[in-house]
Structures are given as structure tokens and as C-alpha cells.
Design an enzyme around this catalytic site. Structure first.
Site, mmCIF file in Angstrom:
data_model
loop_
_atom_site.group_PDB
_atom_site.id
_atom_site.type_symbol
_atom_site.label_atom_id
_atom_site.label_comp_id
_atom_site.label_asym_id
_atom_site.label_seq_id
_atom_site.Cartn_x
_atom_site.Cartn_y
_atom_site.Cartn_z
ATOM 1 N N HIS A 271 0.840 -1.202 0.000
ATOM 2 C CA HIS A 271 0.000 0.000 0.000
ATOM 3 C C HIS A 271 0.868 1.241 0.000
ATOM 4 O O HIS A 271 1.895 1.326 0.669
ATOM 5 C CB HIS A 271 -1.016 -0.015 1.143
ATOM 6 C CG HIS A 271 -0.509 0.304 2.508
ATOM 7 N ND1 HIS A 271 -0.342 1.582 2.982
ATOM 8 C CD2 HIS A 271 -0.173 -0.505 3.546
ATOM 9 C CE1 HIS A 271 0.066 1.556 4.235
ATOM 10 N NE2 HIS A 271 0.190 0.298 4.601
ATOM 11 N N ASP A 283 5.600 2.439 7.332
ATOM 12 C CA ASP A 283 4.237 1.996 7.031
ATOM 13 C C ASP A 283 3.589 2.948 6.030
ATOM 14 O O ASP A 283 2.942 3.902 6.417
ATOM 15 C CB ASP A 283 3.427 1.957 8.327
ATOM 16 C CG ASP A 283 2.020 1.452 8.136
ATOM 17 O OD1 ASP A 283 1.734 0.878 7.072
ATOM 18 O OD2 ASP A 283 1.204 1.640 9.066
ATOM 19 N N GLU A 316 -5.388 1.997 1.876
ATOM 20 C CA GLU A 316 -5.283 0.870 2.804
ATOM 21 C C GLU A 316 -5.560 1.326 4.221
ATOM 22 O O GLU A 316 -6.235 0.631 4.993
ATOM 23 C CB GLU A 316 -3.891 0.243 2.709
ATOM 24 C CG GLU A 316 -3.721 -1.065 3.471
ATOM 25 C CD GLU A 316 -3.208 -0.903 4.899
ATOM 26 O OE1 GLU A 316 -3.029 -1.933 5.569
ATOM 27 O OE2 GLU A 316 -2.997 0.245 5.351
ATOM 28 N N GLU A 317 -5.035 2.494 4.574
ATOM 29 C CA GLU A 317 -5.152 2.977 5.947
ATOM 30 C C GLU A 317 -6.580 3.373 6.312
ATOM 31 O O GLU A 317 -6.880 3.596 7.481
ATOM 32 C CB GLU A 317 -4.210 4.161 6.172
ATOM 33 C CG GLU A 317 -2.726 3.824 6.040
ATOM 34 C CD GLU A 317 -2.204 2.916 7.148
ATOM 35 O OE1 GLU A 317 -3.018 2.455 7.975
ATOM 36 O OE2 GLU A 317 -0.994 2.665 7.180
ATOM 37 N N ASP A 345 3.928 -5.178 3.735
ATOM 38 C CA ASP A 345 3.435 -4.049 4.511
ATOM 39 C C ASP A 345 4.260 -3.950 5.790
ATOM 40 O O ASP A 345 4.113 -4.769 6.691
ATOM 41 C CB ASP A 345 1.956 -4.280 4.832
ATOM 42 C CG ASP A 345 1.278 -3.071 5.456
ATOM 43 O OD1 ASP A 345 1.970 -2.077 5.749
ATOM 44 O OD2 ASP A 345 0.049 -3.116 5.642
ATOM 45 N N HIS A 448 1.999 4.725 12.905
ATOM 46 C CA HIS A 448 0.883 5.650 12.719
ATOM 47 C C HIS A 448 1.121 6.998 13.402
ATOM 48 O O HIS A 448 0.165 7.635 13.856
ATOM 49 C CB HIS A 448 -0.434 5.031 13.187
ATOM 50 C CG HIS A 448 -1.000 4.041 12.218
ATOM 51 N ND1 HIS A 448 -2.251 3.491 12.346
ATOM 52 C CD2 HIS A 448 -0.475 3.488 11.088
ATOM 53 C CE1 HIS A 448 -2.478 2.654 11.347
ATOM 54 N NE2 HIS A 448 -1.399 2.630 10.568
#
Length: 500
Positions: A271, A283, A316-317, A345, A448
Site C-alpha cells: 500500500h 508503514d 489501505e489505511e 506491509d 501511525h
């Protein structure tokens, strides 16, 4: 990457092959190369792996960091940072001679904070149902009116025939009809908000009203015990909820080799988007860098038996939207044409682990994300376990828990696998002894967050896992058979994935 995963040691069924690290690259002698799907395939896989360097992947990550820096620190879908990320990947692939597609998809993304319900001076926590409306800052207030408690409470406007619902906050138990039906019934009778009480006493249930529902009032959920307490009270009730739904269009990036069988496509994906809060360099810039450099080094017209399709997913997130949209767009024949899907990922976590997806279902039953994964996934796992052995790492399992873009593929029956270096879960003492790093700290403490930057990439993990992308792609591009192979076309079972 979304949700939490559970990880357990894998059952290893491969021989140890000696390997060593040299300036961030792994080299094997001819004698130490693993024969997995055949010697020619292994030769090709090792050669491709040796062309994918850590420095080249770091260069891609540097470009993605520059893009984030120029766009308010994010590469999230719906932002200029994501558009610039798409352009970078597209241009890199086209400069390598690939024909590139950027199929557009539409999506609605719901965001909400925890809500509260206040009655008689007491405030309880509530959870928004997905796609609920928000309230004004001071909330919405009305008398509390409880729907009758029966098998299908509040499923029809007639359920409120003798109740003063207009201008009220309605409390209804969870029942057999969809939440959207309950919302519509209460809204038709003039309710200002709806509280749905769950039938269990665990966390507030959440749930969805549906992306295509014309929602008219705020809707929140509470636990069974909170619902019982509210039902025994009366008086002015206030519901406060900060919530919004954003509609947007975004693009995936797809490129396929011009050579190799299109009936046996080897697909590799990562992603491309970050979370809004940060640049997303681990990420999932790390997965993007590895897949992109593998494409560059493989080339657009390699001498391979099976075509290779590279995918860079959007949104994706926000719930695996881009990859799910892609799988939903395929008919049975197109799904059968994909022999396997490899997902990458988070490959360079700063406190890294070395995980493979649990294709052989060796995790305990209660730790598996899916009760069954497609046939062929076990062979893919064995390939990655063998590769990590060569790199001097002992693999552990991570479950197929719906956390990343493999989810749509496994639901469609496509064998899947991949590598993962860990996210917010803490590394155990046993794992620190096995892999190094710091016990009782997350694999990626920047997960994140705005600190998910180039400075926190683990080069060794990137080198090992990134090379693993090239190795697996090269291996299966040449040979889908053998003990670690996947079903032939005649034996493939696929399932259409319905759009929500």
C-alpha cells in the site's frame, strides 16, 4: 496497516542454509542456494535478489520522505502528498519501460471520536456507528424515549406509534434488523438522536449504518449494562459526537511484465498511502520501496515463465479500500489468472521482527485471523521461511487477521503470503533474544505517528526483507510447481467478492 495482529512461532519445515551479511547485502554461494521450486528458478531468484540493494530502496524512501515534507508531513489518500506519491511510482515504472495503469476508485471515509451520553448529571461513553452524523459542539438534547423491548425493537416507524418520539433521544436495543433500518425508523418519527444498546457487556459495539445510507440523525452505541441503566431513567438527555464522512477519489497503480503467462500471474503488492498523522516511511514506504525496486530490477520484459503484476494500493489505511476495490472488479476468470498474491506491509521496523503470514495455519485456532486460508498459502510461507533462514533469521508467524491488503485476495481464494517486521505490538524477551533489539518495546514505536520517518528505518531489516520480495517474485515468476508451489489453473477455486 490496520488492526492488531497476534504472532506466534512458526513451525519450520526447511533445512538451514548458511548465509552471511556483507555491507547490507546477502550473498550465497552456488552450493548454498536453496532448491525450492527447481534449480533454474532458484538461480533466477537469487540473481534478482542480488540486484535489489538496500541503497536503492533507501533512495526510494528518501523520495517519499521528500514528498511528505513538501505536503504537510503526510502522504495520506485525499492529499497532495498521496498524488505526488502516485506520480513518483508511475514515473519510476514508466522509466523502466512498464505500461502503467492507474485505475481510479471512489470511497467514503468515516472519522469519529468517542461520543458521550449525559442524563441526570451522569455521563457515559458511547461509540459512533460508522457513517453516523456528528452533533453540534454542545450536542443534541431531548427527552429520553425507550423503544419497546422485543425481538425486533425499533425496526419500523410503527414501533413508536404511541411514543413521544418527535424531538426525543431514542434508546433502542440491538435486534435482528440492520442498524440503518433502526436509524430510518427513528428519524421518520422525528428523533434527534438514536442510542443502540448492545446485547453484551463488552466494549461498545460500533457497527455500521452503511456507506450508501442517507443518514439523518446521530447514532451511537452503548453496552448492554449502560443501556439497562438508561432505560430505567428519564429526563433531558444529551448526545455529543464529533464525526464526519469524507468522500474522495483515489488511484491504485498497476504494472505488469510484457512477458510470461498471463494465465499464471504472480502478483506483488504494497500500500502506497500513509496515515494522515505522518509520512508513513516504514508503514508503508518500506513495502513500496521493495516492490518498486524489484520491478525496476526485474524489468518490463524479463525471461520468465509467468507474468508478474506489481500493485501499489491506495486507501489501505482507511480500510483496505483500494485493494478491495481491485479484487471486487475482477470476474472469476481474472481471479483464476492470478496464481498467487504476495503482500508487503512494513518491512523495516526500527525494533524489527521477522514474520511470515501463517499460510500453513500452524497458529493456535484462537490466534488465527481466518479459519481457513487458500490452498497454496502454506507453500508460500515455506518459501519465505526458507529465505529468512538463508538470511540468518528464524521466522515467526503473523496471522491473516485482515490487517493488510492480502485480505481481499484470500477472501477470493487466491493463495497469499508475505513478510512483516512488526507494528505496535511489543517485542517479547524471547523475540529479542532471537532477533536482537529491545524487549518490551514495540516493533515500531512510530507506528501511525508523525515520527514514522526515514531516520527510523532499520536498514538491516529493509535489506533482508526487501531482498525477500525480489527472491519470492523471481522464484514464482519462473516456477509455480514443486512442494512450495500453488494449484494449477484447473485446480484453482475462486470466489467473487461482492461490493458492500
Amino acid at each position: 496497516m490496520v488492526n492488531k495482529s497476534r504472532m506466534m512461532p512458526a513451525v519450520l519445515a526447511v533445512a538451514v542454509v548458511v548465509a552471511f551479511l556483507t555491507t547490507g547485502c546477502i550473498r550465497w554461494s552456488t552450493q548454498s542456494r536453496p532448491v525450492v521450486n527447481g534449480p533454474a528458478a532458484a538461480e533466477f531468484a537469487v540473481a534478482l535478489r542480488n540486484r535489489v540493494s538496500t541503497d536503492a530502496m533507501m533512495a526510494h524512501l528518501s523520495k517519499l520522505q521528500d514528498i511528505a515534507n513538501a505536503n504537510d508531513g503526510t502522504r495520506a489518500v485525499g492529499t497532495p502528498g498521496y498524488q505526488a506519491s502516485v506520480d513518483y511510482v508511475v514515473n519510476t515504472l514508466r522509466n523502466s519501460g512498464f505500461d502503467v495503469q492507474t485505475p481510479e476508485f471512489s470511497a467514503r471515509v468515516f472519522k469519529a471520536e468517542k461520543g458521550v451520553v449525559t442524563l441526570g448529571g451522569n455521563t457515559v461513553e458511547a461509540r459512533a456507528l460508522e457513517y453516523s452524523l456528528g452533533t453540534p459542539p454542545d450536542g443534541v438534547t431531548g427527552p429520553l424515549v425507550a423503544a419497546p423491548a422485543d425481538d425486533s425493537p425499533g425496526c419500523s416507524p410503527s414501533d413508536y406509534d404511541r411514543l413521544p418520539v418527535s424531538g426525543a433521544v431514542v434508546l433502542v436495543d440491538r435486534g435482528v434488523c440492520p442498524f440503518a433500518q433502526k436509524e430510518d425508523a427513528a428519524a421518520q418519527r422525528g428523533a434527534v438522536a438514536l442510542i443502540i444498546a448492545d446485547n453484551i457487556d463488552e466494549q461498545a459495539m460500533g457497527g455500521t449504518l452503511g456507506a450508501n445510507t442517507d443518514v439523518k440523525i446521530p447514532v451511537v452505541s452503548v453496552t448492554k449494562s449502560v443501556g439497562f441503566q438508561l432505560r430505567g431513567q428519564s429526563g433531558p438527555t444529551t448526545v455529543k459526537l464529533t464525526a464526519s464522512t469524507q468522500s474522495f477519489k483515489a488511484r491504485n497503480v498497476i504494472a505488469q511484465t510484457k512477458t510470461g503467462s498471463s494465465a499464471n500471474v504472480v502478483m506483488a503488492g504494497a500500500h502506497l498511502d500513509s496515515v494522515p498523522e505522518g509520512p508513513g516511511i516504514n508503514d508503508n514506504g518500506s513495502g513500496v520501496a521493495a516492490v518498486l525496486e524489484t520491478a525496476v530490477q526485474l524489468g518490463n520484459s524479463p525471461h520468465v515463465s509467468n507474468a508478474v503484476r506489481f500493485a501499489f494500493w491506495g486507501a489501505e489505511e482507511f480500510g483496505l479500500i483500494g485493494s478491495r476495490n481491485y479484487v471486487e472488479s475482477l470476474d472469476i476468470d481474472a481471479l483464476k489468472g492470478i496464481a498467487l498474491y504476495l503482500n508487503f506491509d512494513m518491512l523495516a521496523s526500527p525494533n524489527p521482527g521477522y514474520f511470515t503470514y501463517d499460510g500453513d495455519q500452524s497458529l493456535p485456532l484462537d490466534a488465527r485471523g481466518q479459519p481457513v486460508v487458500p490452498e497454496g498459502s502454506a507453500g508460500i510461507e515455506r518459501t519465505f521461511v526458507a529465505y529468512l533462514k538463508m538470511a540468518g533469521k528464524t521466522a515467526q508467524d503473523t496471522s491473516f487477521d485482515g490487517r493488510s491488503d492480502y485480505d481481499g485476495f484470500t477472501l477470493a481464494g487466491i493463495p497469499s503470503g508475505g513478510l512483516f517486521s512488526g507494528a505496535e505490538v511489543k517485542k517479547s524477551a524471547e523475540q529479542a533474544e532471537l532477533w536482537g533489539g529491545t524487549a518490551d518495546e514495540p516493533f515500531d514505536p512510530n507506528y501511525h505517528q508523525k515520527t514514522d520517518t526515514l531516520d527510523h528505518i532499520d536498514r538491516t531489516a529493509l535489506g533482508i526483507n526487501g531482498a525477500g520480495v525480489a527472491y519470492a517474485v523471481g522464484l514464482y515468476a519462473q516456477d509455480l510447481g514443486g512442494p512450495n508451489g500453488v494449484p494449477v489453473m484447473a485446480d484453482r477455486t475462486r470466489h467473487l467478492i461482492a461490493k458492500p
